[in-house]
Design a protein around this motif. Structure first.
Motif, PDB file in Angstrom:
ATOM      1  N   PHE A 288       0.814  -1.202   0.000  1.00  0.00           N
ATOM      2  CA  PHE A 288       0.000   0.000   0.000  1.00  0.00           C
ATOM      3  C   PHE A 288       0.850   1.256   0.000  1.00  0.00           C
ATOM      4  O   PHE A 288       1.911   1.285   0.590  1.00  0.00           O
TER       5      PHE A 288
ATOM      6  N   ILE B 251       0.341   4.849   1.561  1.00  0.00           N
ATOM      7  CA  ILE B 251      -0.548   5.445   2.545  1.00  0.00           C
ATOM      8  C   ILE B 251      -0.302   6.948   2.568  1.00  0.00           C
ATOM      9  O   ILE B 251       0.827   7.394   2.691  1.00  0.00           O
TER      10      ILE B 251
ATOM     11  N   HIS C 213     -10.008   3.746   2.051  1.00  0.00           N
ATOM     12  CA  HIS C 213      -9.570   4.512   3.214  1.00  0.00           C
ATOM     13  C   HIS C 213      -9.743   3.695   4.483  1.00  0.00           C
ATOM     14  O   HIS C 213     -10.452   2.700   4.520  1.00  0.00           O
ATOM     15  N   THR C 214      -9.031   4.156   5.495  1.00  0.00           N
ATOM     16  CA  THR C 214      -9.126   3.596   6.833  1.00  0.00           C
ATOM     17  C   THR C 214      -8.774   4.708   7.801  1.00  0.00           C
ATOM     18  O   THR C 214      -8.474   5.828   7.382  1.00  0.00           O
TER      19      THR C 214
ATOM     20  N   THR D  45      -7.100   8.009   6.441  1.00  0.00           N
ATOM     21  CA  THR D  45      -5.905   7.657   5.682  1.00  0.00           C
ATOM     22  C   THR D  45      -6.286   6.980   4.374  1.00  0.00           C
ATOM     23  O   THR D  45      -7.138   6.102   4.347  1.00  0.00           O
TER      24      THR D  45
ATOM     25  N   ARG E 202      -5.516   4.654   0.992  1.00  0.00           N
ATOM     26  CA  ARG E 202      -4.708   3.478   0.652  1.00  0.00           C
ATOM     27  C   ARG E 202      -4.865   3.163  -0.835  1.00  0.00           C
ATOM     28  O   ARG E 202      -5.950   3.248  -1.391  1.00  0.00           O
TER      29      ARG E 202
END
Length: 69
Positions: free
Chosen positions: A3, A5, A31-32, A39, A41
């Motif tokens: 990933f 990020i 996203h996370t 964040t 990804r």
């Protein structure tokens, strides 16, 4: 890595960036939340992804973030 990020300091800007990057279909980010930060990804671990794909994606992420900021 699998990933890229990108966690910008402002959640609202991250959401706008995420929406803008996914809007035209050239790339797709998920996203996370990491440490409470929204964040982005991007999966880069596929067998068909080459360095030039990663470089182009990163350039687009940076350019779009600059436009939105």
């Amino acid at each position: 890595g699998s990933f890229i990020i990108a966690a910008l300091p402002h959640a609202a800007l991250n959401v706008r960036l995420h929406t803008a990057l996914n809007a035209d279909g050239r790339m797709f980010l998920t996203h996370t939340k990491l440490a409470g930060k929204y964040t982005l990804r991007l999966v880069i671990g596929q067998t068909t992804v080459r360095q030039e794909h990663v470089d182009a994606a990163w350039a687009r992420i940076v350019a779009t973030a600059r436009e939105l900021h």
